[in-house]
Enzyme design. Structure first.
Site, PDB file in Angstrom:
ATOM      1  N   HIS A  97     -23.286  -7.530 -34.577  1.00  0.00           N
ATOM      2  CA  HIS A  97     -21.918  -7.541 -35.088  1.00  0.00           C
ATOM      3  C   HIS A  97     -21.561  -6.236 -35.813  1.00  0.00           C
ATOM      4  O   HIS A  97     -20.381  -5.956 -36.022  1.00  0.00           O
ATOM      5  CB  HIS A  97     -21.679  -8.743 -36.006  1.00  0.00           C
ATOM      6  N   ASP A 121     -27.533 -12.121 -32.308  1.00  0.00           N
ATOM      7  CA  ASP A 121     -26.884 -11.106 -33.151  1.00  0.00           C
ATOM      8  C   ASP A 121     -27.796  -9.890 -33.356  1.00  0.00           C
ATOM      9  O   ASP A 121     -27.936  -9.369 -34.472  1.00  0.00           O
ATOM     10  CB  ASP A 121     -26.473 -11.690 -34.501  1.00  0.00           C
ATOM     11  N   SER A 124     -26.073  -5.762 -43.356  1.00  0.00           N
ATOM     12  CA  SER A 124     -26.334  -6.323 -42.031  1.00  0.00           C
ATOM     13  C   SER A 124     -27.076  -5.331 -41.140  1.00  0.00           C
ATOM     14  O   SER A 124     -26.730  -4.141 -41.077  1.00  0.00           O
ATOM     15  CB  SER A 124     -25.018  -6.710 -41.354  1.00  0.00           C
TER      16      SER A 124
END
Length: 280
Positions: free
Chosen positions: A122, A152, A228
């Protein structure tokens, strides 16, 4: 029997007979020779013994001198500063633009000698351009090499490598209560390092798009937007997961003590999901 004492008189000396004892002067000279001879023999014996002991002692003491000194076990846990020092050269800042959300900032980890970077999908999803900033400050454009939206996970191939390339060591499984460290770029704060423990295993994260992600590691080391894609590291300095999300029941999007990471096995396509293996 009386002993006759010889005197230095002018008269004729009578040599001693076999039965008579030696004159004192002769006896003293003979005794002196005997002492000298015995002393020489003793000295020679001492010299020979010393040589033998010297050689034998040298051989017996040599192994003791060569014994290695005690060293800390390689399994000894690393401190948080040691984990940071070991992993910092492998962690990169990712800036992705053109996705319709402005510039998206995330984190990645160099996982191979060819410069392959492992991150969260993402972070780079829909990006028209991706820029990597290495620990030494150099930058390089990068392109998506592989992606697995279900897990992901994505890998990037940079155009240029840093002068010194340090791939991270990828570890194994995690246990509840294990110490962990997270390194990332939350809110643009480069190389932020936090620590905590593994809080749970086999967690499932629900998403609006892409379906649920199962088998996640739950941890309480602080992470925030920008973390992330960063590494979750154990106390041996091994990357055991890729940070992908945090939980917050509000719309604030900030950390409240629950973070999630895809286990490294799943990130490499060896666990749940049908993720593509990065070129390792």
């Amino acid at each position: 029997m009386e002993m006759e004492v010889l005197r230095p008189a002018g008269g004729e000396q009578t040599p001693p007979t076999a039965e008579e004892p030696r004159p004192p002067a002769w006896w003293k000279r003979a005794d002196l020779r005997r002492k000298v001879l015995v002393g020489a023999v003793v000295l020679w014996a001492v010299v020979i013994t010393g040589v033998v002991l010297f050689r034998g002692g040298g051989e017996s003491e040599a192994p003791a001198a060569a014994l290695p000194s005690a060293a800390p076990s390689s399994d000894a846990p690393l401190t948080v500063p040691q984990v940071y020092q070991a992993l910092r050269p492998s962690v990169v800042l990712i800036k992705a633009t053109g996705s319709g959300q402005g510039a998206d900032t995330g984190t990645g980890t160099i996982v191979n000698a060819d410069g392959t970077i492992l991150t969260a999908f993402h972070v780079v999803e829909g990006a028209k351009s991706i820029t990597i900033s290495y620990a030494d400050g150099t930058e390089s454009p990068a392109a998506v090499a592989s992606q697995d939206q279900k897990q992901d996970i994505a890998t990037l191939t940079p155009e240029k490598l840093p002068e010194t390339l340090v791939p991270a060591v990828l570890g194994g499984g995690a246990g509840i209560g294990d110490d962990v460290v997270a390194i990332g770029n939350p809110l643009g704060l480069t190389a932020t390092t936090t620590s905590g423990v593994v809080s749970g295993l086999e967690r499932t994260l629900s998403r609006d798009q892409g379906g649920d992600i199962a088998g996640l590691i739950q941890f309480d080391a602080a992470v925030n937007p920008g973390s992330s894609g960063g590494p979750l590291i154990n106390d041996q300095g091994q990357v055991i997961g890729v940070v992908v999300a945090l939980a917050n029941p509000t719309d604030a999007g900030t950390f409240i003590g629950i973070g999630f990471a895809v286990p490294i096995g799943s990130a490499l396509g060896a666990g749940e999901g049908d993720g593509q293996n990065p070129p390792l």
